[in-house]
Motif scaffolding. Structure first.
Motif, PDB file in Angstrom:
ATOM      1  N   VAL B 137     -30.386  57.620  14.714  1.00 27.88           N
ATOM      2  CA  VAL B 137     -31.749  57.108  14.608  1.00 27.88           C
ATOM      3  C   VAL B 137     -31.966  55.866  15.478  1.00 27.88           C
ATOM      4  O   VAL B 137     -33.077  55.359  15.566  1.00 27.88           O
ATOM      5  CB  VAL B 137     -32.131  56.773  13.145  1.00 27.88           C
ATOM      6  CG1 VAL B 137     -31.893  57.968  12.243  1.00 27.88           C
ATOM      7  CG2 VAL B 137     -31.362  55.567  12.651  1.00 27.88           C
ATOM      8  N   LEU B 138     -30.922  55.384  16.119  1.00 24.07           N
ATOM      9  CA  LEU B 138     -31.053  54.182  16.940  1.00 24.07           C
ATOM     10  C   LEU B 138     -31.540  54.545  18.342  1.00 24.07           C
ATOM     11  O   LEU B 138     -31.388  55.672  18.797  1.00 24.07           O
ATOM     12  CB  LEU B 138     -29.700  53.469  17.053  1.00 24.07           C
ATOM     13  CG  LEU B 138     -29.078  53.012  15.736  1.00 24.07           C
ATOM     14  CD1 LEU B 138     -27.746  52.350  16.006  1.00 24.07           C
ATOM     15  CD2 LEU B 138     -30.001  52.076  14.990  1.00 24.07           C
ATOM     16  N   SER B 139     -32.108  53.554  19.024  1.00 24.03           N
ATOM     17  CA  SER B 139     -32.527  53.764  20.405  1.00 24.03           C
ATOM     18  C   SER B 139     -31.292  53.802  21.303  1.00 24.03           C
ATOM     19  O   SER B 139     -30.204  53.402  20.897  1.00 24.03           O
ATOM     20  CB  SER B 139     -33.449  52.636  20.845  1.00 24.03           C
ATOM     21  OG  SER B 139     -32.684  51.458  21.023  1.00 24.03           O
ATOM     22  N   THR B 140     -31.476  54.284  22.520  1.00 29.43           N
ATOM     23  CA  THR B 140     -30.342  54.393  23.442  1.00 29.43           C
ATOM     24  C   THR B 140     -29.676  53.036  23.675  1.00 29.43           C
ATOM     25  O   THR B 140     -28.451  52.924  23.692  1.00 29.43           O
ATOM     26  CB  THR B 140     -30.819  54.953  24.795  1.00 29.43           C
ATOM     27  OG1 THR B 140     -31.765  55.983  24.548  1.00 29.43           O
ATOM     28  CG2 THR B 140     -29.670  55.499  25.587  1.00 29.43           C
ATOM     29  N   GLY B 141     -30.530  52.025  23.845  1.00 27.27           N
ATOM     30  CA  GLY B 141     -29.996  50.685  24.081  1.00 27.27           C
ATOM     31  C   GLY B 141     -29.205  50.184  22.889  1.00 27.27           C
ATOM     32  O   GLY B 141     -28.131  49.581  23.030  1.00 27.27           O
ATOM     33  N   GLU B 142     -29.718  50.475  21.683  1.00 26.68           N
ATOM     34  CA  GLU B 142     -29.010  50.055  20.462  1.00 26.68           C
ATOM     35  C   GLU B 142     -27.689  50.803  20.319  1.00 26.68           C
ATOM     36  O   GLU B 142     -26.674  50.215  19.949  1.00 26.68           O
ATOM     37  CB  GLU B 142     -29.904  50.304  19.241  1.00 26.68           C
ATOM     38  CG  GLU B 142     -31.040  49.299  19.120  1.00 26.68           C
ATOM     39  CD  GLU B 142     -32.012  49.651  17.999  1.00 26.68           C
ATOM     40  OE1 GLU B 142     -32.543  48.732  17.372  1.00 26.68           O
ATOM     41  OE2 GLU B 142     -32.232  50.857  17.750  1.00 26.68           O
ATOM     42  N   GLY B 166     -25.935  53.276  32.532  1.00 30.63           N
ATOM     43  CA  GLY B 166     -26.401  54.461  33.248  1.00 30.63           C
ATOM     44  C   GLY B 166     -27.644  55.111  32.658  1.00 30.63           C
ATOM     45  O   GLY B 166     -28.440  55.704  33.376  1.00 30.63           O
ATOM     46  N   ASN B 167     -27.792  54.978  31.326  1.00 30.60           N
ATOM     47  CA  ASN B 167     -28.919  55.657  30.690  1.00 30.60           C
ATOM     48  C   ASN B 167     -30.038  54.692  30.302  1.00 30.60           C
ATOM     49  O   ASN B 167     -30.944  55.058  29.565  1.00 30.60           O
ATOM     50  CB  ASN B 167     -28.448  56.371  29.422  1.00 30.60           C
ATOM     51  CG  ASN B 167     -27.457  57.472  29.739  1.00 30.60           C
ATOM     52  OD1 ASN B 167     -27.482  58.027  30.831  1.00 30.60           O
ATOM     53  ND2 ASN B 167     -26.578  57.775  28.804  1.00 30.60           N
ATOM     54  N   LEU B 168     -29.948  53.442  30.766  1.00 30.30           N
ATOM     55  CA  LEU B 168     -30.874  52.431  30.261  1.00 30.30           C
ATOM     56  C   LEU B 168     -31.871  51.994  31.336  1.00 30.30           C
ATOM     57  O   LEU B 168     -31.589  52.068  32.541  1.00 30.30           O
ATOM     58  CB  LEU B 168     -30.088  51.203  29.780  1.00 30.30           C
ATOM     59  CG  LEU B 168     -29.002  51.475  28.738  1.00 30.30           C
ATOM     60  CD1 LEU B 168     -28.307  50.181  28.369  1.00 30.30           C
ATOM     61  CD2 LEU B 168     -29.582  52.146  27.509  1.00 30.30           C
ATOM     62  N   ASP B 169     -33.030  51.493  30.890  1.00 34.21           N
ATOM     63  CA  ASP B 169     -34.001  50.960  31.847  1.00 34.21           C
ATOM     64  C   ASP B 169     -33.514  49.597  32.344  1.00 34.21           C
ATOM     65  O   ASP B 169     -32.617  48.996  31.743  1.00 34.21           O
ATOM     66  CB  ASP B 169     -35.393  50.904  31.210  1.00 34.21           C
ATOM     67  CG  ASP B 169     -35.438  49.959  30.036  1.00 34.21           C
ATOM     68  OD1 ASP B 169     -34.894  48.839  30.127  1.00 34.21           O
ATOM     69  OD2 ASP B 169     -35.986  50.346  28.981  1.00 34.21           O
ATOM     70  N   PRO B 170     -34.111  49.112  33.441  1.00 33.79           N
ATOM     71  CA  PRO B 170     -33.588  47.894  34.084  1.00 33.79           C
ATOM     72  C   PRO B 170     -33.468  46.696  33.148  1.00 33.79           C
ATOM     73  O   PRO B 170     -32.465  45.978  33.197  1.00 33.79           O
ATOM     74  CB  PRO B 170     -34.613  47.619  35.188  1.00 33.79           C
ATOM     75  CG  PRO B 170     -35.184  48.958  35.510  1.00 33.79           C
ATOM     76  CD  PRO B 170     -35.189  49.724  34.224  1.00 33.79           C
ATOM     77  N   GLN B 171     -34.460  46.523  32.279  1.00 27.31           N
ATOM     78  CA  GLN B 171     -34.402  45.333  31.428  1.00 27.31           C
ATOM     79  C   GLN B 171     -33.255  45.416  30.426  1.00 27.31           C
ATOM     80  O   GLN B 171     -32.487  44.471  30.256  1.00 27.31           O
ATOM     81  CB  GLN B 171     -35.729  45.156  30.694  1.00 27.31           C
ATOM     82  CG  GLN B 171     -35.954  43.691  30.287  1.00 27.31           C
ATOM     83  CD  GLN B 171     -36.799  43.567  29.041  1.00 27.31           C
ATOM     84  OE1 GLN B 171     -37.769  44.316  28.889  1.00 27.31           O
ATOM     85  NE2 GLN B 171     -36.434  42.649  28.163  1.00 27.31           N
ATOM     86  N   LEU B 172     -33.115  46.574  29.788  1.00 31.01           N
ATOM     87  CA  LEU B 172     -32.006  46.768  28.846  1.00 31.01           C
ATOM     88  C   LEU B 172     -30.668  46.657  29.574  1.00 31.01           C
ATOM     89  O   LEU B 172     -29.712  46.076  29.053  1.00 31.01           O
ATOM     90  CB  LEU B 172     -32.106  48.147  28.190  1.00 31.01           C
ATOM     91  CG  LEU B 172     -33.022  48.266  26.972  1.00 31.01           C
ATOM     92  CD1 LEU B 172     -33.081  49.705  26.499  1.00 31.01           C
ATOM     93  CD2 LEU B 172     -32.504  47.365  25.851  1.00 31.01           C
ATOM     94  N   SER B 173     -30.621  47.199  30.781  1.00 23.14           N
ATOM     95  CA  SER B 173     -29.390  47.127  31.571  1.00 23.14           C
ATOM     96  C   SER B 173     -28.980  45.680  31.781  1.00 23.14           C
ATOM     97  O   SER B 173     -27.814  45.312  31.597  1.00 23.14           O
ATOM     98  CB  SER B 173     -29.589  47.798  32.932  1.00 23.14           C
ATOM     99  OG  SER B 173     -29.930  49.146  32.769  1.00 23.14           O
ATOM    100  N   ALA B 174     -29.964  44.861  32.136  1.00 19.61           N
ATOM    101  CA  ALA B 174     -29.666  43.449  32.375  1.00 19.61           C
ATOM    102  C   ALA B 174     -29.144  42.792  31.101  1.00 19.61           C
ATOM    103  O   ALA B 174     -28.198  41.999  31.138  1.00 19.61           O
ATOM    104  CB  ALA B 174     -30.918  42.731  32.879  1.00 19.61           C
ATOM    105  N   GLU B 175     -29.739  43.145  29.964  1.00 17.35           N
ATOM    106  CA  GLU B 175     -29.295  42.574  28.689  1.00 17.35           C
ATOM    107  C   GLU B 175     -27.845  42.956  28.388  1.00 17.35           C
ATOM    108  O   GLU B 175     -27.043  42.122  27.952  1.00 17.35           O
ATOM    109  CB  GLU B 175     -30.183  43.091  27.555  1.00 17.35           C
ATOM    110  CG  GLU B 175     -31.506  42.357  27.431  1.00 17.35           C
ATOM    111  CD  GLU B 175     -32.385  42.962  26.344  1.00 17.35           C
ATOM    112  OE1 GLU B 175     -33.611  42.957  26.503  1.00 17.35           O
ATOM    113  OE2 GLU B 175     -31.812  43.470  25.349  1.00 17.35           O
ATOM    114  N   ILE B 176     -27.542  44.244  28.609  1.00 19.48           N
ATOM    115  CA  ILE B 176     -26.187  44.711  28.336  1.00 19.48           C
ATOM    116  C   ILE B 176     -25.183  43.997  29.241  1.00 19.48           C
ATOM    117  O   ILE B 176     -24.130  43.530  28.788  1.00 19.48           O
ATOM    118  CB  ILE B 176     -26.098  46.236  28.556  1.00 19.48           C
ATOM    119  CG1 ILE B 176     -26.964  46.977  27.529  1.00 19.48           C
ATOM    120  CG2 ILE B 176     -24.664  46.718  28.483  1.00 19.48           C
ATOM    121  CD1 ILE B 176     -26.433  46.956  26.115  1.00 19.48           C
TER     122      ILE B 176
END
Ligand SMILES: Nc1ncnc2c1ncn2[C@@H]1O[C@H](COP(=O)(O)OP(=O)(O)O)[C@@H](O)[C@H]1O
Ligand SMILES: [Mg+2]
Lengths: 331, 225
Positions: B137-142, B166-176
């Protein structure tokens, strides 16, 4: 409670080489080992319960495979009494011609007693024979309808014990006596019976071995399917550094449960068959003058069945799991 | 922490995924491996985690020569490495808590200790509130952050990640990526495979560039943007 003071090891503290987790408690390794075993013990049970039909089917196949050789063996064990119950098997029964006069019978008995290879001769008159037959055979009622005694006089000839090899020759000679109708040498059919029983026992052992192998394969195959269904989980656990024992453990318990439950089911199956056969078998035993007793599985026997089936289940799972684990890792 | 010496990896198909690869990564260092698809990035990480064996050459991880590590020794090596994957590889039939706890269970940590450590790891990736959720139930980023929590829960000295964004948008990627940066700051050695060159350059860390299995560049970009 000897709780250690809480410490948050993950907060950014400046540790250069954050060593991999090391157990810090007095004996936490053993403790967590026990916890993990307990967990596997019950969770594998839960998994079986989650698929009741598949589990029931597997158990049914297993218990039939285990019950068959067990019943066969029980049957043989019961007939063993029959074999040893025949007393004085070395005696030769000589049935005389029915119309032979009593003094001719006596004369023949005397002549035989004089022989070197004969130890003793016992004479059974037709009247004695009828009485014996009436009391032992269970045909007493049937005999009442007879108006005459159909039984001949019988000589029970005991060959000398120290000359066993002469018995067949003696039997042959007796057969040629004009007064003799029929010679029955028990030792011969006893030998045959024990040969038959021995081969049946051998067959039961082979059958038991084959069916135990079948049980092993059934558990192995069931666990293999289970493993295939959880291969992602296994792969992840291996990536996280789980050793073979850790990966194998839940499946071993699954196999153990299969074996243990199949064992219980087998005992129930055998119990039912025993119950169905108990009345006719008791009659049969009575008609054989209770020369063999009808007995079921003893309590230690039941324990052995349970133990053996559990071990079989465990072993089948071990083989299946080990194979899968070996495939997933580089050498 | 990691040393490759003349490492070649030839797959049974005959394809040479890595050839004559030599580099060293110091303890506490953070580096990216980049290159085109099929360049050998994943193969490199697999060799580190003993998911594959090299065909030739020596690999040392944390002072241990992997060439001399027997099959029995493989789990021990892996327990010393936190691994993050592009597909999160969480177990979907277990809660977030159980997923993150798994490495601790495997390592034989006592149960009352596990709860504390799992919550600390979830806190670190900002998902303490989702402890009892199912991963599905979590989002991809979560999900990716739960994967990271699982990788760091045992505090391994080495963290490796294969295309974690690889599966995340740029903003989430930066956070990770920023999250990985934090782990380096507390002393963890970090090695990340990624083809997202723009993102990598912004991190300002060391970059190893692979091309058809060969190391063609090894540089540190000036932090920018
Ligand atoms: N298990 C395998 N068997 C055969 N060839 C493989 C295997 N894994 C990867 N390869 C090949 O090795 C090369 C490098 O793959 P990989 O390391 O996955 O590259 P990247 O992660 O940089 O995209 C590719 O050409 C790929 O097809
Ligand atoms: Mg890749």
């Amino acid at each position: 409670m000897n709780r250690r003071k809480p410490q948050n090891r993950l907060k950014p503290v400046a540790t250069t080489s954050a060593a991999a987790v090391t157990p810090t408690r007095a004996n936490p390794g053993l403790r967590s080992w026990r916890e993990q075993h307990l967990f596997s013990f019950f969770s594998s049970l839960g998994r079986l319960a989650a698929r009741p039909w598949a589990t029931a089917l597997t158990l049914a196949v297993l218990s039939v495979a285990l019950a068959l050789p067990l019943l066969f063996w029980l049957l043989l064990d019961n007939t063993r009494g029959l074999n040893s119950g025949v007393e004085d098997a070395r005696a030769i029964s000589v049935f005389l011609k029915p119309d032979l006069k009593a003094d001719a019978v006596q004369a023949l008995a005397q002549r035989l007693r004089a022989r070197a290879d004969v130890a003793a001769v016992e004479l059974k008159s037709p009247e004695q024979g009828l009485e014996e037959f009436r009391s032992q055979s269970g045909f007493a009622d049937a005999l009442k309808v007879l108006h005459y005694n159909p039984l001949p006089a019988v000589l029970i000839v005991s060959p000398r014990a120290d000359t066993p090899d002469t018995a067949p020759a003696l039997v042959a000679e007796l057969q040629h006596e004009p007064a003799v109708d029929l010679v029955q040498y028990d030792a011969l059919w006893r030998q045959r019976l024990s040969a038959i029983l021995a081969s049946a026992q051998r067959a039961a052992a082979v059958l038991a071995g084959l069916l135990a192998l079948a049980a092993l394969l059934v558990v192995g195959n069931t666990v293999r399917l289970d493993i295939q269904g959880r291969s992602d989980e296994i792969a992840v656990m291996q990536l996280l550094g789980a050793n073979d024992g850790f990966v194998r453990r839940p499946f071993l318990y699954t196999g153990f449960w299969y074996g243990a439950f199949a064992g219980v089911l087998t005992l129930m199956l055998v119990g039912i068959v025993e119950w169905i056969l108990s009345a006719p078998l008791a009659q049969l035993a009575a008609s054989y003058d209770h020369r063999f007793g009808v007995h079921g599985l003893s309590l230690p026997g039941m324990g052995m069945v349970l133990g053996a089936s559990s071990v079989l289940g465990w072993l089948g799972a071990w083989i299946a799991a080990s194979r899968h684990i070996a495939l997933g890792q580089p050498q | 922490m990691i040393a490759f010496d003349q490492v070649c990896k030839r797959y049974p198909s005959g394809h040479e995924a890595l050839s004559e690869l030599s580099f060293e990564l110091a303890a506490g260092e953070m580096a990216f491996v980049t290159g085109h698809s099929g360049a050998g990035k994943s193969t490199l990480l697999k060799l580190v985690a003993l998911l594959e064996r090299p065909s030739r050459g020596q690999i040392t991880v944390g002072g241990q020569n992997l060439n001399r590590t027997q099959r029995r020794g493989i789990p021990g090596v892996r327990r010393g490495i936190g691994m993050v994957f592009q597909e999160h590889r969480l177990l979907l039939d277990r809660s977030v808590f159980d997923n993150v706890a798994l490495p601790l269970v495997i390592a034989g940590v006592a149960r009352d200790e596990i709860g504390k450590r799992v919550r600390a790891a979830l806190d670190k990736v900002g998902l303490l509130a989702r402890e009892q959720a199912q991963p599905a139930v979590l989002s991809t980023g979560e999900q990716q952050r739960i994967g990271i929590a699982r990788a760091i829960v045992t505090k391994p000295p080495l963290l490796i990640a294969d295309e974690p964004t690889g599966n995340l948008d740029p903003q989430l990627s930066a956070e990770i990526m920023a999250l990985f940066g934090q782990f380096q700051q507390v002393g963890t050695t970090v090695l990340i495979a990624s083809h997202d060159l723009a993102l990598i350059k912004r991190m300002g860390k060391r970059v190893l560039v692979l091309d058809h299995g060969k190391l063609i560049d090894d540089f540190r970009p000036q932090a920018s943007a």
